[in-house]
Motif scaffolding. Structure first.
Motif, PDB file in Angstrom:
ATOM      1  N   UNK A 186      17.717 -30.137  25.402  1.00 16.24           N
ATOM      2  CA  UNK A 186      18.436 -28.790  25.639  1.00 16.24           C
ATOM      3  C   UNK A 186      17.367 -27.823  25.115  1.00 16.24           C
ATOM      4  N   UNK A 187      16.389 -27.993  24.254  1.00 16.47           N
ATOM      5  CA  UNK A 187      15.499 -26.985  24.125  1.00 16.47           C
ATOM      6  C   UNK A 187      14.010 -27.076  24.303  1.00 16.47           C
ATOM      7  N   UNK A 188      13.468 -27.327  25.559  1.00 16.63           N
ATOM      8  CA  UNK A 188      12.203 -27.632  25.644  1.00 16.63           C
ATOM      9  C   UNK A 188      11.208 -26.630  25.491  1.00 16.63           C
ATOM     10  N   UNK A 189       9.970 -26.902  25.147  1.00 23.94           N
ATOM     11  CA  UNK A 189       9.207 -25.814  24.813  1.00 23.94           C
ATOM     12  C   UNK A 189       7.865 -25.745  25.908  1.00 23.94           C
ATOM     13  N   UNK A 190       8.030 -24.723  26.809  1.00 20.14           N
ATOM     14  CA  UNK A 190       7.018 -24.480  27.874  1.00 20.14           C
ATOM     15  C   UNK A 190       5.801 -24.358  27.215  1.00 20.14           C
ATOM     16  N   UNK A 191       4.597 -25.079  27.833  1.00 23.14           N
ATOM     17  CA  UNK A 191       3.242 -25.083  27.775  1.00 23.14           C
ATOM     18  C   UNK A 191       2.475 -23.879  28.116  1.00 23.14           C
ATOM     19  N   UNK A 192       2.862 -22.800  27.761  1.00 23.85           N
ATOM     20  CA  UNK A 192       2.374 -21.642  28.347  1.00 23.85           C
ATOM     21  C   UNK A 192       0.884 -21.579  27.948  1.00 23.85           C
ATOM     22  N   UNK A 193       0.725 -21.431  26.365  1.00 23.40           N
ATOM     23  CA  UNK A 193      -0.595 -21.477  26.023  1.00 23.40           C
ATOM     24  C   UNK A 193      -1.565 -22.314  26.628  1.00 23.40           C
ATOM     25  N   UNK A 194      -1.347 -23.659  26.920  1.00 25.14           N
ATOM     26  CA  UNK A 194      -2.169 -24.818  27.499  1.00 25.14           C
ATOM     27  C   UNK A 194      -2.422 -24.434  28.852  1.00 25.14           C
ATOM     28  N   UNK A 195      -1.336 -23.974  29.716  1.00 23.31           N
ATOM     29  CA  UNK A 195      -1.610 -23.453  31.075  1.00 23.31           C
ATOM     30  C   UNK A 195      -2.805 -22.445  31.223  1.00 23.31           C
ATOM     31  N   UNK A 247       6.808 -30.763  30.695  1.00 26.43           N
ATOM     32  CA  UNK A 247       5.533 -30.742  30.200  1.00 26.43           C
ATOM     33  C   UNK A 247       4.534 -30.479  31.486  1.00 26.43           C
ATOM     34  N   UNK A 248       3.133 -30.449  31.328  1.00 23.70           N
ATOM     35  CA  UNK A 248       2.425 -29.981  32.286  1.00 23.70           C
ATOM     36  C   UNK A 248       1.664 -31.382  32.630  1.00 23.70           C
ATOM     37  N   UNK A 249       1.639 -31.655  33.917  1.00 21.57           N
ATOM     38  CA  UNK A 249       0.746 -32.809  34.635  1.00 21.57           C
ATOM     39  C   UNK A 249      -0.468 -31.923  35.458  1.00 21.57           C
ATOM     40  N   UNK A 250      -1.577 -32.566  35.103  1.00 18.63           N
ATOM     41  CA  UNK A 250      -2.754 -31.726  35.612  1.00 18.63           C
ATOM     42  C   UNK A 250      -3.677 -32.783  35.922  1.00 18.63           C
ATOM     43  N   UNK A 251      -4.732 -32.330  36.711  1.00 19.37           N
ATOM     44  CA  UNK A 251      -5.847 -32.977  36.933  1.00 19.37           C
ATOM     45  C   UNK A 251      -7.347 -32.325  36.803  1.00 19.37           C
ATOM     46  N   UNK A 252      -8.318 -33.079  36.306  1.00 24.86           N
ATOM     47  CA  UNK A 252      -9.569 -32.644  36.018  1.00 24.86           C
ATOM     48  C   UNK A 252     -10.682 -33.462  36.295  1.00 24.86           C
ATOM     49  N   UNK A 253     -11.774 -32.959  36.618  1.00 20.63           N
ATOM     50  CA  UNK A 253     -12.891 -33.918  36.705  1.00 20.63           C
ATOM     51  C   UNK A 253     -13.255 -34.741  35.535  1.00 20.63           C
ATOM     52  N   UNK A 288     -10.741 -30.269  28.387  1.00 21.35           N
ATOM     53  CA  UNK A 288      -9.325 -30.571  28.238  1.00 21.35           C
ATOM     54  C   UNK A 288      -8.740 -30.599  27.063  1.00 21.35           C
ATOM     55  N   UNK A 289      -9.571 -31.553  26.209  1.00 13.97           N
ATOM     56  CA  UNK A 289      -9.256 -31.930  24.799  1.00 13.97           C
ATOM     57  C   UNK A 289      -9.317 -30.562  24.040  1.00 13.97           C
ATOM     58  N   UNK A 290     -10.478 -29.750  24.130  1.00 11.86           N
ATOM     59  CA  UNK A 290     -10.638 -28.461  23.597  1.00 11.86           C
ATOM     60  C   UNK A 290      -9.476 -27.597  23.855  1.00 11.86           C
ATOM     61  N   UNK A 319      -6.852 -25.805  21.290  1.00  6.06           N
ATOM     62  CA  UNK A 319      -6.929 -24.562  20.780  1.00  6.06           C
ATOM     63  C   UNK A 319      -5.179 -23.776  21.315  1.00  6.06           C
ATOM     64  N   UNK A 320      -4.499 -24.635  21.955  1.00  5.93           N
ATOM     65  CA  UNK A 320      -3.121 -24.299  22.290  1.00  5.93           C
ATOM     66  C   UNK A 320      -2.227 -25.367  21.397  1.00  5.93           C
ATOM     67  N   UNK A 321      -2.560 -26.031  20.548  1.00 10.59           N
ATOM     68  CA  UNK A 321      -1.836 -26.762  19.711  1.00 10.59           C
ATOM     69  C   UNK A 321      -1.040 -27.767  20.540  1.00 10.59           C
ATOM     70  N   UNK A 322      -1.297 -28.297  21.509  1.00 10.72           N
ATOM     71  CA  UNK A 322      -0.422 -29.103  22.600  1.00 10.72           C
ATOM     72  C   UNK A 322      -1.422 -30.434  22.723  1.00 10.72           C
ATOM     73  N   UNK A 323      -0.839 -31.322  22.221  1.00  4.18           N
ATOM     74  CA  UNK A 323      -1.284 -32.894  22.583  1.00  4.18           C
ATOM     75  C   UNK A 323      -1.492 -33.193  24.019  1.00  4.18           C
TER      76      UNK A 323
END
Length: 322
Positions: free
Chosen positions: A185-194, A262-268, A275-277, A281-285
């Motif tokens: 009911x109260x999801x947290x959008x991952x704006x800072x991570x994006x 949540x965000x699903x994303x790809x990276x080399x 990605x971990x950094x 920085x966005x306090x998002x696992x």
């Protein structure tokens, strides 16, 4: 209380991004130099997207959160939004709580209400959100490449656990149910991570209809395939009590649950440290759950690489039960 009294009391606030505020026929928005507008619309319908028993403050939060999640998936910074609201009747206590939840999240992300509409009808919420992203820097679904790693933020499957409790197909301890219900009911959008993933992620999508279904959008847009580690995905279920559930149900919740936002994303692979950094920085696992491959199709495997035959269906508004 009439329509314009309702707007004046619960939704009219000073706005700086549109000089007209909410009092004219249109809002006027201009992105900063070198920026592009990112625009997304989502509708929430009672009985389809939320239950009648939901706390209206949480509903106000979620109505905006699902739109901010779309901006997050593009790496965009929120600017403003419009609200179209259909109500069966004017309930002042409901409106006070709904607007409080709505504006608490809006203020947290500097996102202003700049217009909209109200009418009488079955409860229906429609928000259009506007954001900005540096020109050419938006995260898209079409950039995944063979060899990229597949990452996901936060937790998976918690909202689906709550839904199963509401459906009567599952029982959870009260504390676990409340935790799952809050995620629903109260999801947290991952704006800072994006925003932190701009220039790092090769493709991204937000998880609204389940991981398997939403990953399919990336695979189709990028012309690639993928392998997903189901055990790694199930390990991201945030409700400890879920560990005792049937493995097939855990996989359904994690891979096809929906409402995760949540965000699903790809990276080399070379970008793993970045990605971990970005997560730090966005306090998002963030966690790796698979890889992108040249061979088309999606392969679901266990931790040892063995295939899992279980079928997973994405949520479809015109096929799913209420």
């Amino acid at each position: 209380m009439g329509e314009f009294d309702l707007i004046e009391r619960y939704f009219k606030r000073p706005a700086t991004r549109s000089p007209l505020g909410v009092g004219d026929d249109c809002a006027l928005l201009a992105p900063a130099a070198g920026m592009q507008l990112a625009v997304s619309t989502d509708m929430l319908v009672e009985g389809r997207h939320f239950l009648s028993t939901v706390d209206p403050a949480r509903l106000g939060h979620k109505a905006l959160a699902v739109n901010l999640s779309d901006l997050a998936a593009c790496g965009a910074k929120p600017l403003a939004f419009t609200l179209a609201l259909a109500l069966p009747a004017i309930d002042e206590a409901w409106l006070e709580a709904f607007s409080r939840g709505l504006f608490a999240l809006a203020d947290a992300h500097g996102c202003e209400l700049v217009g909209g509409d109200t009418t009488r009808g079955a409860l229906n919420l429609c928000i259009t959100v506007f954001g900005e992203v540096p020109a050419g820097a938006a995260l898209l679904r079409s950039g995944a490449k063979p060899g990229d790693e597949l990452w996901v933020s936060g937790t998976l499957g918690d909202a689906r656990l709550a839904l199963e409790v509401f459906r009567g197909t599952l029982a959870l301890p009260p504390e676990a149910f409340e935790q799952a219900r809050r995620r629903m009911e109260q999801p947290e959008p991952r704006v800072a991570l994006g925003q932190a993933l701009r220039g790092i992620a090769s493709a991204a999508v937000d998880l609204s209809d389940g991981l398997v279904g939403d990953l399919g959008h990336i695979l189709a847009a990028s012309g690639v395939g993928a392998t997903v580690d189901a055990d790694a995905a199930c390990a991201l279920i945030g409700i400890p009590a879920a560990a005792a559930l049937d493995p097939a149900l855990r996989r359904t919740c994690a891979l096809a649950g929906g409402d995760d936002y949540e965000l699903l994303f790809t990276a080399p692979p070379a970008a793993a440290a970045a990605v971990l950094e970005a997560g730090r920085l966005s306090a998002t696992p963030v966690a790796r759950i698979g890889r992108i491959e040249a061979a088309p199709g999606l392969r679901i495997v266990d931790a040892q690489g063995g295939p899992i035959a279980q079928a997973f269906a994405a949520f479809d508004h015109f096929q799913a039960r209420a």
